[in-house]
Design an enzyme around this catalytic site. Structure first.
Site, PDB file in Angstrom:
ATOM      1  N   SER A   9       0.852  -1.184   0.000  1.00 32.45           N
ATOM      2  CA  SER A   9       0.000   0.000   0.000  1.00 32.45           C
ATOM      3  C   SER A   9       0.889   1.236   0.000  1.00 32.45           C
ATOM      4  CB  SER A   9      -0.910  -0.009   1.235  1.00 32.45           C
ATOM      5  OG  SER A   9      -1.658   1.186   1.301  1.00 32.45           O
ATOM      6  N   HIS A  33      -0.912  -1.125  -4.409  1.00 27.42           N
ATOM      7  CA  HIS A  33      -2.231  -0.698  -3.958  1.00 27.42           C
ATOM      8  C   HIS A  33      -2.175   0.801  -3.686  1.00 27.42           C
ATOM      9  CE1 HIS A  33      -6.099  -1.301  -1.825  1.00 27.42           C
ATOM     10  NE2 HIS A  33      -5.676  -0.342  -1.028  1.00 27.42           N
ATOM     11  N   ASP A  35      -4.408   4.015  -2.488  1.00 28.70           N
ATOM     12  CA  ASP A  35      -5.638   4.528  -1.880  1.00 28.70           C
ATOM     13  C   ASP A  35      -5.922   5.937  -2.372  1.00 28.70           C
ATOM     14  OD1 ASP A  35      -6.465   2.395  -0.040  1.00 28.70           O
ATOM     15  OD2 ASP A  35      -4.580   2.820   0.986  1.00 28.70           O
ATOM     16  N   HIS A  66      -7.799   1.974  -5.122  1.00 24.14           N
ATOM     17  CA  HIS A  66      -8.874   1.744  -4.150  1.00 24.14           C
ATOM     18  C   HIS A  66      -9.575   3.072  -3.918  1.00 24.14           C
ATOM     19  CE1 HIS A  66      -9.935   0.577   0.289  1.00 24.14           C
ATOM     20  NE2 HIS A  66     -11.004   0.849  -0.429  1.00 24.14           N
ATOM     21  N   GLY A 143     -10.051   4.161   5.815  1.00 25.51           N
ATOM     22  CA  GLY A 143      -9.658   5.557   5.916  1.00 25.51           C
ATOM     23  C   GLY A 143      -8.441   5.874   6.744  1.00 25.51           C
ATOM     24  N   ALA A 145      -4.679   4.207   8.479  1.00 23.51           N
ATOM     25  CA  ALA A 145      -3.730   3.110   8.666  1.00 23.51           C
ATOM     26  C   ALA A 145      -3.539   2.840  10.155  1.00 23.51           C
ATOM     27  CB  ALA A 145      -2.388   3.466   8.019  1.00 23.51           C
ATOM     28  N   GLY A 146      -3.135   1.612  10.480  1.00 28.00           N
ATOM     29  CA  GLY A 146      -2.748   1.293  11.841  1.00 28.00           C
ATOM     30  C   GLY A 146      -3.869   0.952  12.795  1.00 28.00           C
ATOM     31  N   ASP A 176      -7.561  -6.221   3.052  1.00 27.44           N
ATOM     32  CA  ASP A 176      -6.957  -4.900   3.215  1.00 27.44           C
ATOM     33  C   ASP A 176      -7.099  -4.439   4.656  1.00 27.44           C
ATOM     34  OD1 ASP A 176      -6.001  -2.342   3.031  1.00 27.44           O
ATOM     35  OD2 ASP A 176      -7.554  -1.609   1.668  1.00 27.44           O
ATOM     36  N   SER A 178      -4.164  -4.005   8.313  1.00 23.39           N
ATOM     37  CA  SER A 178      -3.404  -4.588   9.426  1.00 23.39           C
ATOM     38  C   SER A 178      -2.929  -6.007   9.141  1.00 23.39           C
ATOM     39  CB  SER A 178      -4.234  -4.555  10.720  1.00 23.39           C
ATOM     40  OG  SER A 178      -4.438  -3.228  11.144  1.00 23.39           O
ATOM     41  N   GLY A 198       0.838  -2.775   4.500  1.00 20.45           N
ATOM     42  CA  GLY A 198       0.962  -1.365   4.828  1.00 20.45           C
ATOM     43  C   GLY A 198       2.118  -1.091   5.762  1.00 20.45           C
TER      44      GLY A 198
END
Length: 231
Positions: A9, A33, A35, A66, A143, A145-146, A176, A178, A198
């Protein structure tokens, strides 16, 4: 031999090392990927078709866009114009648009995907499930990350595999959110075709992308017994 594909990502890459990281990943990853967020469907605003064009200048890998946007109609033609290989849209905003946009993507010789949020059931896409080339299961809320991994989303991956086998549908299944050492084993048990990597699963493991890839590969092999190295 790899049993699955891996798609970094690029929202989570180190943009200060853009060329270095893309050059390395081109020799190891299966696709990218990207976003695209509009600040409405989700609060963040991230990458764009322009970013995809910049990646294309130094990469030959397929790119999957995406679309985390309220109105995918405003974005699909832009992505068609730059020949983005995969254009993936959220099911939650496709009511009244799905058939037209999927046909528009296919008529351009590209692949159409649909994305399901954690709360969205598979039956929301039954009317056009036979037309899509990829189904992406969000294993976190979209929307940001993490976020924490939502285990119950893996049931949809299992169900989509069974449905594909029963009906002969052509879609590939992607997860998609974690994807990392803590979740590799349970994701592998569910059996998606494509893992999106990611910050927690790749880019945040080390400042050097080659070292990060080595750590990720080691983590995946230790947790699943499978190697993803091309070497």
């Amino acid at each position: 031999m790899k049993n699955v594909e891996f798609s970094p990502s690029l929202m989570t890459m180190d943009l200060d090392k853009f060329k270095e990281q893309i050059t390395f990943l081109d020799k190891h990853a299966d696709s990218y990927h990207v976003d695209i967020m509009d600040g409405h469907y989700v609060p963040n605003i991230t990458l764009s078709p322009w970013f995809i064009e910049e990646v294309r200048k130094i990469s030959n890998l397929p790119i999957s866009a995406h679309l985390m946007v309220t109105n995918p109609s405003l974005w699909v033609q832009q992505l068609i114009d730059i020949e983005c290989e995969w254009i993936c849209m959220h099911a939650e905003v496709l009511d009244g648009l799905a058939f037209r946009l999927i046909d528009q993507i296919h008529d351009a010789g590209l692949k159409a995907g649909v994305v399901l949020n954690p709360e969205t059931p598979i039956d929301a896409i039954y009317p056009y499930i036979d037309l899509v080339d990829k189904i992406t299961i969000m294993t976190i809320d979209p929307g940001f990350a993490g976020q924490r991994f939502i285990d119950s989303t893996l049931d949809k991956i299992v169900d989509l595999r069974k449905l594909r086998e029963e009906k002969g549908y052509p879609y590939v299944i992607e997860m998609d959110g974690s994807s990392n050492r803590k979740s590799f084993q349970k994701i592998d048990a569910a059996g998606p075709d494509i893992y999106i990597l990611g910050r927690s699963g790749l880019f945040g493991l080390d400042e050097d992308i080659a070292t990060s890839w080595e750590i990720m590969n080691k983590d995946f092999k230790e947790m699943t017994g499978k190697s993803i190295s091309f070497s």
